[in-house]
Design a protein around this motif. Sequence first.
Motif, PDB file in Angstrom:
ATOM      1  N   CYS A   7      85.944  14.094  37.804  1.00 40.95           N
ATOM      2  CA  CYS A   7      86.723  15.397  37.579  1.00 40.95           C
ATOM      3  C   CYS A   7      87.887  15.503  36.384  1.00 40.95           C
ATOM      4  O   CYS A   7      88.906  14.687  36.878  1.00 40.95           O
ATOM      5  CB  CYS A   7      87.230  16.036  39.075  1.00 40.95           C
ATOM      6  SG  CYS A   7      88.036  17.629  38.694  1.00 40.95           S
TER       7      CYS A   7
ATOM      8  N   LEU B 179      89.971  17.901  36.248  1.00 43.06           N
ATOM      9  CA  LEU B 179      91.188  18.606  37.008  1.00 43.06           C
ATOM     10  C   LEU B 179      91.903  17.589  38.152  1.00 43.06           C
ATOM     11  O   LEU B 179      92.990  17.783  38.877  1.00 43.06           O
ATOM     12  CB  LEU B 179      90.630  19.559  37.552  1.00 43.06           C
ATOM     13  CG  LEU B 179      90.270  21.014  36.816  1.00 43.06           C
ATOM     14  CD1 LEU B 179      89.634  22.150  37.263  1.00 43.06           C
ATOM     15  CD2 LEU B 179      91.218  21.177  35.569  1.00 43.06           C
ATOM     16  N   CYS B 180      91.066  16.673  38.596  1.00 43.59           N
ATOM     17  CA  CYS B 180      91.845  15.775  39.725  1.00 43.59           C
ATOM     18  C   CYS B 180      92.937  15.067  39.180  1.00 43.59           C
ATOM     19  O   CYS B 180      93.119  14.750  38.017  1.00 43.59           O
ATOM     20  CB  CYS B 180      90.891  14.730  40.404  1.00 43.59           C
ATOM     21  SG  CYS B 180      89.578  15.507  41.513  1.00 43.59           S
TER      22      CYS B 180
ATOM     23  N   HIS C 169      90.013  17.801  45.477  1.00 40.51           N
ATOM     24  CA  HIS C 169      88.919  18.293  44.987  1.00 40.51           C
ATOM     25  C   HIS C 169      87.889  19.441  45.701  1.00 40.51           C
ATOM     26  O   HIS C 169      87.132  20.110  45.094  1.00 40.51           O
ATOM     27  CB  HIS C 169      87.965  17.379  44.234  1.00 40.51           C
ATOM     28  CG  HIS C 169      86.677  17.606  43.461  1.00 40.51           C
ATOM     29  ND1 HIS C 169      86.998  17.825  42.150  1.00 40.51           N
ATOM     30  CD2 HIS C 169      85.505  17.456  43.808  1.00 40.51           C
ATOM     31  CE1 HIS C 169      85.847  18.044  41.656  1.00 40.51           C
ATOM     32  NE2 HIS C 169      84.942  17.834  42.683  1.00 40.51           N
TER      33      HIS C 169
ATOM     34  N   HIS D  78      86.415  22.124  41.468  1.00 32.49           N
ATOM     35  CA  HIS D  78      88.126  21.795  41.868  1.00 32.49           C
ATOM     36  C   HIS D  78      88.570  23.061  41.849  1.00 32.49           C
ATOM     37  O   HIS D  78      88.389  23.917  40.754  1.00 32.49           O
ATOM     38  CB  HIS D  78      88.636  20.746  40.838  1.00 32.49           C
ATOM     39  CG  HIS D  78      89.764  20.537  41.153  1.00 32.49           C
ATOM     40  ND1 HIS D  78      90.149  19.202  41.320  1.00 32.49           N
ATOM     41  CD2 HIS D  78      91.070  20.869  41.264  1.00 32.49           C
ATOM     42  CE1 HIS D  78      91.165  18.767  41.753  1.00 32.49           C
ATOM     43  NE2 HIS D  78      91.841  19.941  41.813  1.00 32.49           N
TER      44      HIS D  78
HETATM   45 ZN    ZN Z   1      88.675  17.566  41.060  1.00 37.72          ZN
END
Ligand code: ZN
Length: 348
Positions: free
Chosen positions: A52, A54-55, A116, A167
């Motif tokens: 991911c 965005l993690c 997430h 996420h």
């Molecule tokens: Zn994420």
Amino acid sequence: MMPDDLWKKPHRRLNPLTREWVLVSPHRTQRPWLGKVEKAAQPSALQYDPDCYLCPGNARAGGVRNPQYNHTFVFDNDYPALLPEVQSGRTADPESLLTAVPEAGTCRVVCFSPRHDLTLPRMTAEELRAVVDVWAQEMASLETISWVRYVQIFENRGALMGASNPHPHCQIWASASLPNLPQKELESFAAYQTEKKRCLLCDYLRLELERKERVVCENDGFLALVPFWAVWPFETLILSKRHVSSLLQLTSEEKNLLGDILKRQTIRYDNLFETSFPYSMGLHQRPSGSAEGAAWHFHLHFFPPLLRSATVQKFMVGYELLATPQRDITPEDAAARLIATSEKHYLD
Ligand code: ZN
Ligand code: H2U
């Protein structure tokens, strides 16, 4: 009150914010469905996804690595739709049929949480308050840019709405001009104020609180309802009870109450079809940098695409694309179905 026979027959309703009509066809709800059936969305099972972007700690496109953030995290969109260095403000030639003007803007992404697998309805009151605080901080910071005329904060949730990633996150686009919908709303607020010397949404709020036909839930600061003129089957509007024009005028307690109403409304959405309910949601705040925004009443719109189950989607096509939006289930029926849902999340 509308006469009962009108209520049950095809009729048009006016949206006073956009001054556009919606066609309501209540007799049509029983029609069979042989069309597209989607998969019911469920939240991610992973608290951390190594793939991911965005993690915390992961690399985004272009190679920048996210910090190991613990609460919220904001970054400049790596694929922004608007660019700050564009010189805007050149006047269009009103005589031309090929009118184009440059548009400056800036786009940010806000991660609501390092987790997430979380979504707004499954976050704690403290976590939701942190989201409201980061929205207010971003609004204040973007408004220090001299050319910013409007700040749009919005969340696309679910693959059905085009979200690229489960996420929990939203986007913020700040632009040098006022976009179409806020422009229409601004004109409606101003016209109502001039004519009646009152606020359009303060009046509407009072009316809905008296009638209690479309109110889904409320607290001391906010009211969530299915608007009389809703286009999407389970569309809702969240109104501040006090006349404020932006997040920046909310008290600390009202910021908690905004988090509370967001949580309760989105729990009801998830519970309606026992799915991670998809939607586009956005805050509508007064334009930046001018006095004309005082008539504006702070509100949020939720536009969810689901129609009759977690797997059957409403399409805005045909008559709606070519003529006028149309709905089968009435706003009152949609509100009744949302009111009947529990405020305890089906997964908890
Ligand atoms: Zn994420
Ligand atoms: P949506 O899920 O609403 O599409 O928002 C994700 C945004 O994240 C999207 O606007 C941006 C996309 O441009 N993005 C980055 O900024 N960096 C990345 O590495 C991937 C996606």
